[in-house]
Design a protein around this motif. Sequence first.
Motif, mmCIF file in Angstrom:
data_model
loop_
_atom_site.group_PDB
_atom_site.id
_atom_site.type_symbol
_atom_site.label_atom_id
_atom_site.label_comp_id
_atom_site.label_asym_id
_atom_site.label_seq_id
_atom_site.Cartn_x
_atom_site.Cartn_y
_atom_site.Cartn_z
ATOM 1 N N TYR A 181 -35.560 6.891 77.712
ATOM 2 C CA TYR A 181 -34.618 6.146 78.552
ATOM 3 C C TYR A 181 -35.353 5.493 79.727
ATOM 4 O O TYR A 181 -35.128 4.315 80.045
ATOM 5 C CB TYR A 181 -33.531 7.091 79.065
ATOM 6 C CG TYR A 181 -32.475 6.406 79.904
ATOM 7 C CD1 TYR A 181 -31.367 5.818 79.307
ATOM 8 C CD2 TYR A 181 -32.588 6.351 81.291
ATOM 9 C CE1 TYR A 181 -30.395 5.187 80.070
ATOM 10 C CE2 TYR A 181 -31.631 5.715 82.060
ATOM 11 C CZ TYR A 181 -30.534 5.137 81.440
ATOM 12 O OH TYR A 181 -29.586 4.506 82.209
ATOM 13 N N LEU A 182 -36.262 6.229 80.358
ATOM 14 C CA LEU A 182 -37.028 5.679 81.474
ATOM 15 C C LEU A 182 -37.951 4.566 81.014
ATOM 16 O O LEU A 182 -38.129 3.564 81.724
ATOM 17 C CB LEU A 182 -37.834 6.791 82.146
ATOM 18 C CG LEU A 182 -37.023 7.852 82.891
ATOM 19 C CD1 LEU A 182 -37.923 8.990 83.355
ATOM 20 C CD2 LEU A 182 -36.271 7.250 84.073
ATOM 21 N N HIS A 185 -35.520 1.551 80.599
ATOM 22 C CA HIS A 185 -34.640 1.140 81.703
ATOM 23 C C HIS A 185 -35.302 1.271 83.078
ATOM 24 O O HIS A 185 -34.601 1.332 84.090
ATOM 25 C CB HIS A 185 -33.352 1.971 81.680
ATOM 26 C CG HIS A 185 -32.556 1.850 80.422
ATOM 27 N ND1 HIS A 185 -31.604 0.887 80.224
ATOM 28 C CD2 HIS A 185 -32.592 2.580 79.274
ATOM 29 C CE1 HIS A 185 -31.070 1.022 79.017
ATOM 30 N NE2 HIS A 185 -31.652 2.045 78.414
ATOM 31 N N GLU A 188 -34.175 -0.672 86.195
ATOM 32 C CA GLU A 188 -32.824 -0.487 86.733
ATOM 33 C C GLU A 188 -32.837 0.521 87.877
ATOM 34 O O GLU A 188 -33.819 1.224 88.103
ATOM 35 C CB GLU A 188 -31.888 -0.027 85.607
ATOM 36 C CG GLU A 188 -31.792 -1.014 84.451
ATOM 37 C CD GLU A 188 -30.981 -0.474 83.287
ATOM 38 O OE1 GLU A 188 -30.313 0.571 83.449
ATOM 39 O OE2 GLU A 188 -31.037 -1.085 82.204
ATOM 40 N N ILE A 190 -32.228 3.810 89.045
ATOM 41 C CA ILE A 190 -32.092 5.113 88.384
ATOM 42 C C ILE A 190 -32.353 6.220 89.394
ATOM 43 O O ILE A 190 -33.302 6.138 90.189
ATOM 44 C CB ILE A 190 -33.091 5.242 87.212
ATOM 45 C CG1 ILE A 190 -32.799 4.188 86.150
ATOM 46 C CG2 ILE A 190 -33.037 6.638 86.600
ATOM 47 C CD1 ILE A 190 -33.828 4.147 85.032
ATOM 48 N N ASN A 191 -31.512 7.250 89.366
ATOM 49 C CA ASN A 191 -31.761 8.420 90.203
ATOM 50 C C ASN A 191 -31.639 9.695 89.363
ATOM 51 O O ASN A 191 -31.255 9.654 88.196
ATOM 52 C CB ASN A 191 -30.799 8.463 91.403
ATOM 53 C CG ASN A 191 -29.342 8.431 90.979
ATOM 54 O OD1 ASN A 191 -28.937 9.133 90.051
ATOM 55 N ND2 ASN A 191 -28.542 7.599 91.650
ATOM 56 N N GLU A 194 -28.217 10.593 87.748
ATOM 57 C CA GLU A 194 -27.899 9.829 86.542
ATOM 58 C C GLU A 194 -28.645 10.380 85.331
ATOM 59 O O GLU A 194 -28.076 10.509 84.237
ATOM 60 C CB GLU A 194 -28.272 8.360 86.746
ATOM 61 C CG GLU A 194 -27.939 7.479 85.544
ATOM 62 C CD GLU A 194 -28.351 6.032 85.747
ATOM 63 O OE1 GLU A 194 -28.248 5.247 84.787
ATOM 64 O OE2 GLU A 194 -28.779 5.692 86.865
ATOM 65 N N LEU A 195 -29.909 10.758 85.515
ATOM 66 C CA LEU A 195 -30.688 11.318 84.410
ATOM 67 C C LEU A 195 -30.109 12.652 83.948
ATOM 68 O O LEU A 195 -30.081 12.945 82.748
ATOM 69 C CB LEU A 195 -32.144 11.503 84.838
ATOM 70 C CG LEU A 195 -32.918 10.216 85.146
ATOM 71 C CD1 LEU A 195 -34.312 10.543 85.646
ATOM 72 C CD2 LEU A 195 -32.988 9.318 83.908
#
Length: 280
Positions: A181-182, A185, A188, A190-191, A194-195
Motif C-alpha cells: 500500500y505504501l 500510495h 498521498e 498517509i498516517n 490510516e495504516l
Amino acid sequence: MGNAQYEINYSTLSKINSKLLYVTSARFDTDWHSIMHTHPFTELFYVLKGKGTFHVEDRVLDVTEDDLVIVNSNINHTESSNGESPLEYIVLGIEGISILAGNNDEVQLYSLHNYENYKHEILFYIKTLLQEASTKSDYYDLISQNLLDVLIMNIIRRTKSELIIETSNKISHECAYVKQYLDQHFSENINLDELAKISYINKYYLVHSFKKYAGMTPINYLNYKRLKEACMLLRTTNHSIAQIASIIGMSSQSYFCQSFKKQYQMSPNEYRKQSQSKES
C-alpha cells in the motif's frame, strides 16, 4: 429421573494457531547469571514460588507467587531473584502467536498478571504440560498442543485486562499488504491511524511488527519510499524542488530538504548537480 441438556453455542474466536516449542521448570540459584536477551517467539513465565524482578525493555516488574509474565517475540528481557526467597517458575515457549494486553488505543508487548484466585485452573494445565513434555508418553505432542490451547483460553478468560491474540501468519500477511500500500500510495497523505485501519492491526503493534518485517517503522518506510522517488525525479526531470516535494507527498519544501539531507548527507540541489556531473 432428572434430565438436563445443555446446548453448546460456539464463540466467534477462531482456532489458535500456536505451536508449543518447549516447557522449562527452573529454580533461580546463586550461580544464575541474568543477561538481557530476546527470542523470536512468545514466552509465558508462571511463578510457582519466591519473589524477584523481571526486567523487560526499560522497565522492572516485581514478581511473586502466581504471577504470569507474558513476553512477546523480540522483546528484550531477563529475570532476577530475591536471595532470601528464590524464584521457582515454569516457562512455556510458544511459536505462531503474540498475546497482547490492552485495547484499541494502546497495546503492551509484554504484561504481568496474577492468577492467585484461579491457580487451580491455570496451574493444572501448566503442570500437566510439564509432565507431558518430560515423560513423552504416546501422543504427548498432540495432547500438549490441545492443553496449550485450553490454557491460553483460560488465561484470557481469567485476566482482568483485555488480552488480544495475533497470529504470526496474519501479521506477516498484513505487513506485506501495508508495504505494498505504501509503495503504491506514498504520494498521498498517509498516517499511522490510516495504516492501522486498512490492515486491521492495532497501530502500536503494527509499528512493532512492521519494524520486524521491513527493518523500519511504517512511517520511516514511507519517508524512505518518498525520498527514493525524489532521487529519481531529481535525476530525470527539471521539476523544481518545491514541485518534487509536492509530487512525493511531503508537507513542505523545507521539510523535504531537511529529510533529504538527513538521509543522503546532501541537499536535493547538490544531489541533482552531482547526478548531472556523473552523467556528463
